[in-house]
Scaffold this motif. Structure first.
Motif, PDB file in Angstrom:
ATOM      1  N   ARG A 133      18.835  -6.397 -13.937  1.00  0.00           N
ATOM      2  CA  ARG A 133      17.456  -5.989 -14.205  1.00  0.00           C
ATOM      3  C   ARG A 133      17.016  -6.376 -15.611  1.00  0.00           C
ATOM      4  O   ARG A 133      17.721  -6.111 -16.586  1.00  0.00           O
ATOM      5  CB  ARG A 133      17.304  -4.477 -14.020  1.00  0.00           C
ATOM      6  N   ILE A 134      15.833  -6.984 -15.696  1.00  0.00           N
ATOM      7  CA  ILE A 134      15.215  -7.312 -16.982  1.00  0.00           C
ATOM      8  C   ILE A 134      13.951  -6.489 -17.176  1.00  0.00           C
ATOM      9  O   ILE A 134      13.819  -5.745 -18.149  1.00  0.00           O
ATOM     10  CB  ILE A 134      14.885  -8.812 -17.078  1.00  0.00           C
ATOM     11  N   ALA A 135      13.000  -6.599 -16.257  1.00  0.00           N
ATOM     12  CA  ALA A 135      11.741  -5.866 -16.380  1.00  0.00           C
ATOM     13  C   ALA A 135      11.052  -5.811 -15.026  1.00  0.00           C
ATOM     14  O   ALA A 135      11.305  -6.651 -14.145  1.00  0.00           O
ATOM     15  CB  ALA A 135      10.827  -6.522 -17.416  1.00  0.00           C
ATOM     16  N   ALA A 136      10.170  -4.847 -14.871  1.00  0.00           N
ATOM     17  CA  ALA A 136       9.345  -4.719 -13.671  1.00  0.00           C
ATOM     18  C   ALA A 136       8.032  -4.061 -14.054  1.00  0.00           C
ATOM     19  O   ALA A 136       7.963  -3.304 -15.030  1.00  0.00           O
ATOM     20  CB  ALA A 136      10.058  -3.913 -12.590  1.00  0.00           C
ATOM     21  N   ALA A 137       7.012  -4.350 -13.288  1.00  0.00           N
ATOM     22  CA  ALA A 137       5.695  -3.765 -13.540  1.00  0.00           C
ATOM     23  C   ALA A 137       4.978  -3.533 -12.220  1.00  0.00           C
ATOM     24  O   ALA A 137       5.180  -4.266 -11.247  1.00  0.00           O
ATOM     25  CB  ALA A 137       4.860  -4.679 -14.429  1.00  0.00           C
ATOM     26  N   VAL A 138       4.134  -2.519 -12.210  1.00  0.00           N
ATOM     27  CA  VAL A 138       3.284  -2.203 -11.059  1.00  0.00           C
ATOM     28  C   VAL A 138       1.867  -2.026 -11.580  1.00  0.00           C
ATOM     29  O   VAL A 138       1.649  -1.400 -12.631  1.00  0.00           O
ATOM     30  CB  VAL A 138       3.781  -0.928 -10.347  1.00  0.00           C
ATOM     31  N   ARG A 151       0.858  -1.176   0.000  1.00  0.00           N
ATOM     32  CA  ARG A 151       0.000   0.000   0.000  1.00  0.00           C
ATOM     33  C   ARG A 151       0.898   1.231   0.000  1.00  0.00           C
ATOM     34  O   ARG A 151       1.757   1.376   0.883  1.00  0.00           O
ATOM     35  CB  ARG A 151      -0.916  -0.006   1.223  1.00  0.00           C
ATOM     36  N   THR A 152       0.725   2.083  -0.996  1.00  0.00           N
ATOM     37  CA  THR A 152       1.560   3.265  -1.115  1.00  0.00           C
ATOM     38  C   THR A 152       1.047   4.386  -0.215  1.00  0.00           C
ATOM     39  O   THR A 152      -0.018   4.281   0.407  1.00  0.00           O
ATOM     40  CB  THR A 152       1.614   3.739  -2.577  1.00  0.00           C
ATOM     41  N   GLY A 153       1.811   5.473  -0.180  1.00  0.00           N
ATOM     42  CA  GLY A 153       1.477   6.564   0.730  1.00  0.00           C
ATOM     43  C   GLY A 153       0.124   7.178   0.492  1.00  0.00           C
ATOM     44  O   GLY A 153      -0.501   7.698   1.426  1.00  0.00           O
ATOM     45  N   ASN A 154      -0.365   7.139  -0.757  1.00  0.00           N
ATOM     46  CA  ASN A 154      -1.684   7.710  -1.043  1.00  0.00           C
ATOM     47  C   ASN A 154      -2.830   6.752  -0.749  1.00  0.00           C
ATOM     48  O   ASN A 154      -3.986   7.060  -1.020  1.00  0.00           O
ATOM     49  CB  ASN A 154      -1.763   8.187  -2.497  1.00  0.00           C
ATOM     50  N   SER A 196      -3.738   0.193  -2.930  1.00  0.00           N
ATOM     51  CA  SER A 196      -3.240  -1.178  -2.812  1.00  0.00           C
ATOM     52  C   SER A 196      -2.766  -1.621  -4.196  1.00  0.00           C
ATOM     53  O   SER A 196      -3.555  -1.631  -5.153  1.00  0.00           O
ATOM     54  CB  SER A 196      -4.333  -2.115  -2.300  1.00  0.00           C
ATOM     55  N   LEU A 197      -1.486  -2.003  -4.300  1.00  0.00           N
ATOM     56  CA  LEU A 197      -0.873  -2.267  -5.593  1.00  0.00           C
ATOM     57  C   LEU A 197      -0.055  -3.545  -5.566  1.00  0.00           C
ATOM     58  O   LEU A 197       0.490  -3.939  -4.534  1.00  0.00           O
ATOM     59  CB  LEU A 197       0.047  -1.105  -5.995  1.00  0.00           C
ATOM     60  N   GLY A 198       0.034  -4.182  -6.728  1.00  0.00           N
ATOM     61  CA  GLY A 198       0.901  -5.331  -6.912  1.00  0.00           C
ATOM     62  C   GLY A 198       2.104  -4.951  -7.738  1.00  0.00           C
ATOM     63  O   GLY A 198       2.076  -4.005  -8.530  1.00  0.00           O
TER      64      GLY A 198
END
Length: 229
Positions: A205-210, A19-22, A25-27
């Motif tokens: 690093r290859i990739a990342a997603a949110v 859960r970010t500051g705002n 809820s994120l994956g």
């Protein structure tokens, strides 16, 4: 999170629910790799809005390296490090609840390390609940799969849970810890992608997603530089 990943010289693949500051809820999902074959991959969006780990250049399909990494299944967001993501999503589509949908999975058949299968099912309704599933090889000689299920709820802003396939001190590589509770400094989704990306070893690093439940088609994705052949 940055300190946890900085102490891990090779995290492999990882799943994050936070859960970010705002208050969102994120994956999150990321790939790192050491070999040329591992690095020759990218995250692609499918026409249906899923995220697919696929070759960055034409090559034969490898079921251990190429798979659906994230898929929306009704109210459920499913993401993880292998073909089990599609299996779990199909089970949810048929009406199974998350804990049952995560049952019966096995670790990857890649001796000697036997990579864990890591899967997250996140509820798109209010409350931010998520279920983590990990199918792991025994630390001993037993071949039967250890299956762990963790339900996470009521995260406060700045809190998260992270699973990685591996942990390394720079010399030896072992399977990752069952789970790690982490602190998140990001205030929003874009900031979370920056924080996650900056926490990974740059040379791996290859990739990342949110992404958010119900918002997978608008996922923020970052790719590393193409692997040199």
């Amino acid at each position: 999170m940055k300190n946890v990943l900085a102490d891990n010289h090779y995290p492999g693949r990882g799943v994050l629910w936070c859960r970010t500051g705002n208050g969102d809820s994120l994956g999150g999902y990321f790939l790192t790799g050491r070999s040329p074959a591992s690095k020759a991959r990218a995250l692609h969006r499918t026409p249906e809005g899923a995220l697919l780990v696929a070759p960055s250049e034409p090559s034969a399909h490898d079921h251990l390296r190429h798979y659906v990494a994230a898929r929306q299944s009704g109210q459920w967001l499913v993401f993880g490090n292998g073909e089990q993501v599609a299996t779990v999503a199909d089970r949810l589509d048929s009406g199974e609840l998350p804990a049952l949908a995560l049952d019966g999975l096995d670790y990857e058949p890649d001796p000697p390390i036997f990579t864990p299968r890591l899967t997250v099912v996140a509820d798109g309704r209010a409350g931010g609940r998520a279920w983590f599933g990990a199918a792991r090889h025994s630390n001993g000689g037993r071949t039967a799969t250890n299956r762990l299920t963790l339900e996470v709820s009521h995260l406060e802003p700045g809190e998260g849970v992270l699973l990685t396939t591996y942990r390394s001190d720079g010399h030896e590589i072992a399977t990752g810890d069952p789970f790690t509770e982490v602190r998140i400094t990001a205030g929003n989704r874009r900031g979370l992608l920056d924080e996650l990306w900056d926490s990974l070893p740059p040379q791996l690093r290859i990739a990342a997603a949110v992404f958010s439940p119900g918002g997978l088609a608008e996922a923020d994705v970052r790719q590393g530089a193409p692997a040199q052949s």
